[in-house]
Design an enzyme around this catalytic site. Structure first.
Site: not given
Length: 409
Positions: A9, A103-104
């Site tokens: 993350d 973003d993960e």
């Protein structure tokens, strides 16, 4: 063999990108989102959170809570480019990975302990991402996606944590229940009213009791509280374009009808982008005349998936393209140069009301789609009466399309 699931993350992603671009923002409270009083916070730095600021709240409220914060409008295209850099690094170093959001990321390292130390490999990969992207990132490593995601949350900011096989329950036990993915504010309040504040309490309860009190959600919550999760890694494959075409039952010269049709197709495709968490930066329109000559025109735009941005561009392209006094056989609309991202991050000038409107409309479209006559349940007034414009399903997750009853356009 125990699974080894890695969860990455990017820490406060939008804020980190802005700080990379401008080092003067380091250690300063930052708000990214709509710059007007009616805008929405898309992301906030850790420095603002001690004041009660969180993403999704009205910008006006966030500025009142933290008046010294620097407010940045943000740029969805820039964030997508940085996300792509990280995606490419991960893809080069793991056998299979899933991009859960902009973003993960998840990666399956199962079986690699035979050749490498999984934790050591993950550590090296994290350092490479930091070095080559210039962005902070955290990871959790565990036997499933659920525990690895929670571990990442515990590791933040910019750190890493492994939960070894067999330690899932002790790791989760002392945490407050809202740290379990799926427990939102409403569920947390319900559990608190039942006297359940910590995960350990759920672990000690029979699964049947949780099921009786909360139904299927209770059973799912009990499994998660006990660190049980068999959900697979969904391999990441970037889809580059989506399109929709319609051949008229009879060749037409009705300009109004054709404009309504391309509007309706643009609306449907934009909905598919949002449900698939995609953004487009290239739109195009195609026209095939009755003599079968086909022409198309495209336009590069800032990344978006919003109807009110895309539809005007499509209409403009159609007006520029339709320049022959001849009947038309087919019209089509295409969105390309797709990237992963949530449409809200690109609507920095939008109001909270508009974002809520999109969420409400998409919810209704997802739940109800079409009525018995094959017409969309919910659409913009300008496209009412246009039917048979294609799928309202999600082309990005293999969902079968929902096709209304056929009618000649």
């Amino acid at each position: 063999m125990d699974r080894a699931i890695l969860h990455f993350d990017l820490d406060t992603f939008f804020v980190s990108v802005e700080r990379k671009l401008d080092s003067r923002l380091e250690k300063r409270p930052i708000l990214v989102g709509g710059t007007g009083d009616r805008g929405v916070v898309a992301a906030c730095s850790y420095e603002t959170r001690q004041f009660g600021v969180h993403s999704g709240m009205p910008m006006k409220m966030a500025r009142m809570l933290c008046p010294e914060a620097t407010v940045i409008r943000g740029n969805g295209e820039t964030y997508s480019q940085h996300s792509k850099v990280v995606s490419e690094i991960i893809a080069e170093n793991v056998p299979v990975f899933e991009k859960a959001s902009i973003d993960e990321f998840y990666a399956d390292l199962s079986g690699m302990d035979k050749y490498f130390n999984c934790y050591g490999m993950a550590s090296e990969l994290r350092q490479r991402i930091i070095r080559e992207s210039g962005l902070p990132i955290s990871f959790g490593l565990a036997t499933n996606k659920l525990v690895s995601k929670v571990a990442t949350g515990e590791a933040k900011p910019n750190n890493q944590l492994q939960v070894e096989a067999g330690r899932e329950k002790p790791f989760l036990a002392p945490m407050e229940v809202q740290k379990i993915p799926m427990v939102g504010e409403k569920m947390n309040q319900t559990l608190n009213n039942l006297g359940i504040r910590y995960v350990k309490t759920i672990q000690e309860m029979p699964m049947e009791i949780m099921g009786q009190v909360l139904g299927k959600n209770g059973v799912s919550l009990w499994n998660r509280a006990n660190g049980l999760d068999n959900s697979p890694i969904v391999p990441f494959h970037e889809r580059k374009s989506i399109s929709s075409e319609r051949t008229f039952g009879r060749d037409t010269g009705d300009v109004r009808k054709m404009r309504e049709m391309v509007r309706a197709m643009a609306e449907t495709l934009a909905f598919q982008l949002r449900t698939g968490e995609k953004l487009t930066s290239c739109v195009s329109v195609k026209i095939r005349y009755s003599d079968f000559n086909t022409f198309s025109k495209q336009l590069k735009i800032a990344y978006t998936s919003a109807d009110h941005v895309l539809i005007p561009h499509i209409e403009k392209l159609f007006d520029q393209l339709y320049n022959r006094r001849m009947m038309v056989r087919l019209v089509g609309v295409s969105f390309s140069d797709l990237v992963t991202g949530n449409y809200q991050i690109n609507l920095f000038d939008d109001t909270e009301e508009r974002l809520n409107l999109y969420q409400a409309m998409d919810y209704i479209k997802t739940k109800y789609a079409y009525n018995k006559d094959g017409d969309q349940i919910l659409t913009w007034a300008s496209t009412m009466g246009i039917s048979d414009i294609g799928s309202m399903g999600n082309p990005f997750n293999g969902e079968p399309p929902i096709i209304p009853a056929h009618r000649n356009a």
